[in-house]
Design an enzyme around this catalytic site. Structure first.
Site, PDB file in Angstrom:
ATOM      1  N   SER A 116       0.783  -1.262   0.045  1.00 54.21           N
ATOM      2  CA  SER A 116      -0.099   0.107   0.082  1.00 54.21           C
ATOM      3  C   SER A 116       0.778   1.272  -0.041  1.00 54.21           C
ATOM      4  O   SER A 116       0.149   2.259   0.245  1.00 54.21           O
ATOM      5  CB  SER A 116      -0.957   0.105   1.351  1.00 54.21           C
ATOM      6  N   HIS A 137      -2.230  -2.171  -6.304  1.00 50.54           N
ATOM      7  CA  HIS A 137      -2.753  -2.175  -4.920  1.00 50.54           C
ATOM      8  C   HIS A 137      -4.208  -2.280  -5.003  1.00 50.54           C
ATOM      9  O   HIS A 137      -4.940  -1.233  -5.491  1.00 50.54           O
ATOM     10  CB  HIS A 137      -2.337  -0.706  -4.622  1.00 50.54           C
ATOM     11  N   GLU A 149      -4.752   0.398  -8.005  1.00 45.05           N
ATOM     12  CA  GLU A 149      -3.910   1.427  -8.411  1.00 45.05           C
ATOM     13  C   GLU A 149      -2.699   0.598  -9.229  1.00 45.05           C
ATOM     14  O   GLU A 149      -2.312  -0.543  -8.591  1.00 45.05           O
ATOM     15  CB  GLU A 149      -3.252   2.110  -7.248  1.00 45.05           C
ATOM     16  N   ASN A 187      -4.298   5.909  -0.305  1.00 41.68           N
ATOM     17  CA  ASN A 187      -3.725   5.992   0.736  1.00 41.68           C
ATOM     18  C   ASN A 187      -2.878   7.280   1.449  1.00 41.68           C
ATOM     19  O   ASN A 187      -3.005   7.700   2.427  1.00 41.68           O
ATOM     20  CB  ASN A 187      -2.590   4.757   1.357  1.00 41.68           C
TER      21      ASN A 187
HETATM   22  N1  3HC Z   1     -14.605  -9.538   2.289  1.00 42.89           N
HETATM   23  C1  3HC Z   1     -15.337  -9.585   1.209  1.00 42.89           C
HETATM   24  N2  3HC Z   1     -16.668  -9.126   0.990  1.00 42.89           N
HETATM   25  C2  3HC Z   1     -17.251  -8.255   1.869  1.00 42.89           C
HETATM   26  C3  3HC Z   1     -16.633  -8.113   3.113  1.00 42.89           C
HETATM   27  C4  3HC Z   1     -15.314  -8.611   3.580  1.00 42.89           C
HETATM   28  N3  3HC Z   1     -14.856  -8.549   4.393  1.00 42.89           N
HETATM   29  N4  3HC Z   1     -17.448  -7.190   3.721  1.00 42.89           N
HETATM   30  C5  3HC Z   1     -18.560  -6.848   3.213  1.00 42.89           C
HETATM   31  N5  3HC Z   1     -18.373  -7.691   1.681  1.00 42.89           N
HETATM   32  C6  3HC Z   1     -19.193  -7.543   0.858  1.00 42.89           C
HETATM   33  C7  3HC Z   1     -20.705  -8.328   1.207  1.00 42.89           C
HETATM   34  O1  3HC Z   1     -20.361  -9.628   0.933  1.00 42.89           O
HETATM   35  C8  3HC Z   1     -21.538  -7.967   0.114  1.00 42.89           C
HETATM   36  O2  3HC Z   1     -21.712  -8.552  -1.050  1.00 42.89           O
HETATM   37  P1  3HC Z   1     -23.093  -8.719  -1.499  1.00 42.89           P
HETATM   38  O3  3HC Z   1     -23.467  -7.577  -2.252  1.00 42.89           O
HETATM   39  O4  3HC Z   1     -22.727  -9.860  -2.669  1.00 42.89           O
HETATM   40  O5  3HC Z   1     -23.926  -9.445  -0.590  1.00 42.89           O
HETATM   41  C9  3HC Z   1     -21.023  -6.235  -0.072  1.00 42.89           C
HETATM   42  O6  3HC Z   1     -19.782  -6.422   0.260  1.00 42.89           O
HETATM   43  C10 3HC Z   1     -21.967  -5.151   0.931  1.00 42.89           C
HETATM   44  O7  3HC Z   1     -21.683  -5.723   2.173  1.00 42.89           O
HETATM   45  P2  3HC Z   1     -22.992  -5.537   3.139  1.00 42.89           P
HETATM   46  O8  3HC Z   1     -24.159  -5.477   2.429  1.00 42.89           O
HETATM   47  O9  3HC Z   1     -22.608  -6.255   4.484  1.00 42.89           O
HETATM   48  O10 3HC Z   1     -22.451  -4.046   3.724  1.00 42.89           O
HETATM   49  P3  3HC Z   1     -22.425  -2.521   3.214  1.00 42.89           P
HETATM   50  O11 3HC Z   1     -23.700  -2.416   2.186  1.00 42.89           O
HETATM   51  O12 3HC Z   1     -22.340  -1.729   4.332  1.00 42.89           O
HETATM   52  O13 3HC Z   1     -21.107  -2.528   2.445  1.00 42.89           O
HETATM   53  C11 3HC Z   1     -18.738  -2.026   2.555  1.00 42.89           C
HETATM   54  C12 3HC Z   1     -19.586  -2.677   3.019  1.00 42.89           C
HETATM   55  C13 3HC Z   1     -18.831  -2.328   0.900  1.00 42.89           C
HETATM   56  C14 3HC Z   1     -17.397  -2.592   3.084  1.00 42.89           C
HETATM   57  C15 3HC Z   1     -18.783  -0.640   2.636  1.00 42.89           C
HETATM   58  O14 3HC Z   1     -18.962  -0.178   3.959  1.00 42.89           O
HETATM   59  C16 3HC Z   1     -17.811   0.504   2.217  1.00 42.89           C
HETATM   60  O15 3HC Z   1     -17.267   0.638   1.115  1.00 42.89           O
HETATM   61  N6  3HC Z   1     -16.571   0.573   3.117  1.00 42.89           N
HETATM   62  C17 3HC Z   1     -15.674   1.537   2.839  1.00 42.89           C
HETATM   63  C18 3HC Z   1     -14.366   0.814   2.382  1.00 42.89           C
HETATM   64  C19 3HC Z   1     -13.213   1.364   2.139  1.00 42.89           C
HETATM   65  O16 3HC Z   1     -13.090   2.401   1.986  1.00 42.89           O
HETATM   66  N7  3HC Z   1     -12.162   0.658   1.756  1.00 42.89           N
HETATM   67  C20 3HC Z   1     -10.954   1.177   1.565  1.00 42.89           C
HETATM   68  C21 3HC Z   1     -10.044   0.775   2.589  1.00 42.89           C
HETATM   69  S1  3HC Z   1      -8.442   1.525   2.511  1.00 42.89           S
HETATM   70  C22 3HC Z   1      -7.385   0.162   1.726  1.00 42.89           C
HETATM   71  O17 3HC Z   1      -8.134  -0.850   1.568  1.00 42.89           O
HETATM   72  C23 3HC Z   1      -6.031   0.287   1.577  1.00 42.89           C
HETATM   73  C24 3HC Z   1      -5.161  -0.673   2.249  1.00 42.89           C
HETATM   74  O18 3HC Z   1      -3.735  -0.465   1.796  1.00 42.89           O
HETATM   75  C25 3HC Z   1      -5.491  -1.200   3.412  1.00 42.89           C
END
Ligand code: 3HC
Length: 280
Positions: A116, A137, A149, A187
């Site tokens: 990342s 990424h 990315e 990030n």
């Molecule tokens: N793994 C895989 N799939 C997941 C999951 C996980 N941990 N958590 C949720 N999902 C899937 C669910 O299975 C569901 O799929 P479906 O539509 O087929 O049923 C879908 O995501 C939507 O889940 P929910 O209905 O339970 O929940 P939400 O509608 O609240 O969405 C979310 C969940 C997509 C995680 C949403 O809250 C979101 O977009 N959050 C922000 C995520 C974000 O900003 N990510 C970037 C983080 S930074 C990063 O990754 C950088 C790295 O370097 C660490």
């Protein structure tokens, strides 16, 4: 194309699923068998939920899961065309993995890192093929988030870049080109915001207020502290530390509260305790 993913943690498991959902057969390698067992359990629960919600049939879910095979030695990467590394965000660990991959993988294999923010050129430097190494990424959760990315190291050649870009499209991801600078694009902007939210808690704010404010006032799907718990406080701290060390700029100093939480084992959702408490 034979795809191998290194690491069965949150990111490695999610990347394997993103590939399997797009019909790739994937080998997921982790040298810790316990990590593989945890990934299998997480995946089974995730797809049970999708079936229960009517998002897919039991047969479709089983077919995705069956496309992933697991291994606990790097030898399983010998015939890979593309290896995606997703091990912890520490340069020494990444370099050790890439040095190992350079030994076992066929010479045509492309090796990419899901770092990342660490230097792709530095990671590539320990291999015999820096021209075939680049950064890809993904974002958590990898099967859901649409972006990847793409980061070229100093030596990455056009053929490697084009193959990887096509691969990203084939697993239904949008790509952006990011500069080889700490944090890349997302990030560099997102993580200092999460860090600032942690400073506010350290200064006495209630995490719920901070998250509610950002959800309702800035339309974030999750508040910054919920997101930190979701991604893992250790992962977020490592990314922030990478920005600080990479730019040598105090504006990226990690919040001390995050360091204390990691020392205490409060790593967010995965440990059951972060800014909030979770049922394990
Ligand atoms: N793994 C895989 N799939 C997941 C999951 C996980 N941990 N958590 C949720 N999902 C899937 C669910 O299975 C569901 O799929 P479906 O539509 O087929 O049923 C879908 O995501 C939507 O889940 P929910 O209905 O339970 O929940 P939400 O509608 O609240 O969405 C979310 C969940 C997509 C995680 C949403 O809250 C979101 O977009 N959050 C922000 C995520 C974000 O900003 N990510 C970037 C983080 S930074 C990063 O990754 C950088 C790295 O370097 C660490």
């Amino acid at each position: 194309m034979k795809v191998v993913v290194i690491g069965s943690g949150l990111m490695g498991n999610g990347i394997s699923l993103a590939c399997a959902q797009a019909d790739y057969n994937v080998t997921n390698i982790d040298t810790f068998p316990s990590a593989i067992e945890k990934a299998k359990t997480t995946t089974a629960k995730l797809y049970d939920k999708k079936v229960a919600k009517g998002k897919m049939t039991r047969e479709q879910a089983d077919a995705v899961i069956a496309r992933i095979t697991y291994a606990d030695t790097y030898a399983a990467a010998a015939d890979a065309d593309l290896v995606i590394e997703a091990v912890p965000e520490k340069i020494e660990i990444k370099k050790a993995v890439f040095a190992e991959l350079a030994k076992v993988c066929k010479k045509e294999a492309i090796l990419v890192s899901n770092t990342s923010g660490l230097s792709i050129s530095e990671i590539a430097s320990v291999t015999d093929r820096p021209n075939q190494v680049m950064g890809v990424h993904f974002f958590y959760p990898a099967p859901v988030m649409k972006l990847v990315e793409l980061i070229r190291g100093l030596a990455t050649d056009d053929a490697t870049y084009n193959t990887v870009k096509e691969f990203a499209k084939s697993i239904h991801k949008e790509t952006v080109d990011a500069p080889e600078l700490p944090g890349f694009i997302v990030n560099r902007i997102l993580v200092p915001m999460q860090n600032e939210a942690a400073f506010m808690v350290m200064e006495g704010a209630d995490p719920k207020d901070v998250d509610t404010a950002m959800k309702l006032g800035a339309n974030m799907p999750m508040g910054p502290l919920e997101l930190t718990d979701f991604v893992g406080i250790d992962t977020m701290l490592a990314t922030m530390t990478g920005l600080y060390n990479g730019f040598h700029d105090s504006k990226y100093r990690p919040c001390p509260l995050l360091e204390t939480m990691v020392k205490a084992g409060h790593l967010g959702r995965k440990s059951g305790q972060g800014f909030y408490k979770y049922d394990k």
